[in-house]
Design a protein around this motif. Structure first.
Motif, PDB file in Angstrom:
ATOM      1  N   ARG A  80      -4.739  19.239 -29.236  1.00 45.49           N
ATOM      2  CA  ARG A  80      -5.323  18.901 -30.532  1.00 45.49           C
ATOM      3  C   ARG A  80      -4.259  18.733 -31.627  1.00 45.49           C
ATOM      4  NH1 ARG A  80     -10.504  19.156 -31.460  1.00 45.49           N
ATOM      5  NH2 ARG A  80     -10.810  20.581 -29.713  1.00 45.49           N
ATOM      6  N   ASN A  81      -3.273  19.620 -31.637  1.00 41.50           N
ATOM      7  CA  ASN A  81      -2.224  19.524 -32.651  1.00 41.50           C
ATOM      8  C   ASN A  81      -1.367  18.277 -32.455  1.00 41.50           C
ATOM      9  OD1 ASN A  81      -2.951  21.942 -33.931  1.00 41.50           O
ATOM     10  ND2 ASN A  81      -1.719  23.166 -32.523  1.00 41.50           N
ATOM     11  N   ASP A 121      -0.985  10.961 -37.386  1.00 48.96           N
ATOM     12  CA  ASP A 121      -0.274  10.903 -38.667  1.00 48.96           C
ATOM     13  C   ASP A 121       0.872   9.903 -38.603  1.00 48.96           C
ATOM     14  OD1 ASP A 121      -1.925  12.777 -39.790  1.00 48.96           O
ATOM     15  OD2 ASP A 121      -0.571  14.474 -39.478  1.00 48.96           O
ATOM     16  N   GLN A 122       1.548   9.855 -37.457  1.00 50.99           N
ATOM     17  CA  GLN A 122       2.647   8.902 -37.304  1.00 50.99           C
ATOM     18  C   GLN A 122       2.126   7.474 -37.234  1.00 50.99           C
ATOM     19  OE1 GLN A 122       5.917   9.706 -37.481  1.00 50.99           O
ATOM     20  NE2 GLN A 122       6.243   7.500 -37.512  1.00 50.99           N
ATOM     21  N   VAL A 129       7.500  10.137 -32.410  1.00 53.32           N
ATOM     22  CA  VAL A 129       6.796  11.413 -32.298  1.00 53.32           C
ATOM     23  C   VAL A 129       7.604  12.444 -31.525  1.00 53.32           C
ATOM     24  CG1 VAL A 129       4.677  12.521 -31.465  1.00 53.32           C
ATOM     25  CG2 VAL A 129       4.571  10.239 -32.449  1.00 53.32           C
ATOM     26  N   GLY A 130       8.472  11.961 -30.614  1.00 52.81           N
ATOM     27  CA  GLY A 130       9.248  12.887 -29.797  1.00 52.81           C
ATOM     28  C   GLY A 130       8.574  13.233 -28.487  1.00 52.81           C
ATOM     29  N   GLU A 187      -7.919   3.128 -40.411  1.00 53.52           N
ATOM     30  CA  GLU A 187      -6.969   3.944 -41.153  1.00 53.52           C
ATOM     31  C   GLU A 187      -7.640   5.053 -41.952  1.00 53.52           C
ATOM     32  OE1 GLU A 187      -4.293   1.723 -43.481  1.00 53.52           O
ATOM     33  OE2 GLU A 187      -3.519   0.534 -41.816  1.00 53.52           O
ATOM     34  N   GLN A 188      -8.865   4.790 -42.453  1.00 54.30           N
ATOM     35  CA  GLN A 188      -9.544   5.783 -43.282  1.00 54.30           C
ATOM     36  C   GLN A 188      -9.991   6.998 -42.491  1.00 54.30           C
ATOM     37  OE1 GLN A 188     -10.795   2.948 -42.371  1.00 54.30           O
ATOM     38  NE2 GLN A 188     -12.933   3.144 -41.770  1.00 54.30           N
TER      39      GLN A 188
END
Length: 226
Positions: free
Chosen positions: A157-158, A165-166, A183-184, A224-225
């Motif tokens: 979830r995190n 967000d990215q 993101v890594g 996006e919203q």
């Protein structure tokens, strides 16, 4: 404008609710009915979009009026505003299709929230002939908490939030490889998360072919919203 009728036998409460409605953009106060018979007469003659309905009224109470509205198949939505808080009344109201239930006394902000949510749902339904599950969950069934939704196996979830967000930082198209670097995560892992967003209609995908004919998947955010 969303046309609103107040059905309330207490003149002071009806007047207060009228003032509340007039403070909220997008809503037009049309009339006040002090009893069920008067409300039905108005609905017969006037196009009303939303009814603010009290329960405790003489002659025909709010539950009987709501049932009658459904029986007559009037195209109108109902928000119940009442001091009744027993589970039987609330269950009856919900079974008859009320879109919200406000227990008296309530603050202006609660009514404002109810009306704004109603306006958003109405706009969404009128705008789209077909709706996705994510749109229904986000805009209409918003009471369903994402915290209680079981995620696909292997997703965190995190990390979902970090990837999303990215994605929102990207303007235009991106590939799994570029997102994985940002993101890594490994390209294999990032594709699982991108697939999850695709399944929820949050990403669109296009395939392009390079000079050697190798397909490249390009993603674009569509919600996006959210």
């Amino acid at each position: 404008m969303i046309k609103v009728m107040i059905v309330e036998d207490d003149p002071m409460v009806a007047e207060l609710n009228r003032r509340y409605i007039e403070r909220i953009p997008g809503f037009l106060f049309c009339s006040i009915a002090s009893n069920g018979d008067e409300a039905l007469d108005i609905l017969k003659k006037t196009q009303i979009d939303l009814v603010l309905l009290d329960i405790f009224m003489p002659s025909m109470n709010g539950l009987e009026l709501l049932s009658k509205i459904r029986e007559l198949n009037y195209s109108v939505d109902v928000i119940v505003v009442s001091a009744a808080r027993d589970n039987k009344t609330i269950q009856t109201v919900l079974r008859n299709g009320a879109v919200d239930y406000l227990i008296k006394p309530f603050e202006f902000e609660r009514l404002q929230s109810a009306l704004v949510s109603f306006k958003k749902r109405l706009k969404l339904i009128k705008k789209n002939t077909n709706l996705s599950q994510s749109e229904l969950d986000q805009q209409i069934f918003s009471g369903i908490s994402n915290e209680n939704v079981e995620l696909p196996k292997g997703l965190d979830r995190n990390t979902i939030k970090r990837v999303w967000d990215q994605i929102l930082e990207v303007k235009g198209e991106f590939t799994a490889e570029t997102m994985a670097t940002s993101v890594g995560l490994s390209p294999v892992s990032i594709r699982k998360y991108l697939k999850h967003f695709q399944n929820n209609d949050l990403l669109s995908t296009e395939i392009s072919y390079g000079a050697v004919g190798r397909p490249v998947y390009k993603y674009r955010c569509t919600r996006e919203q959210e």
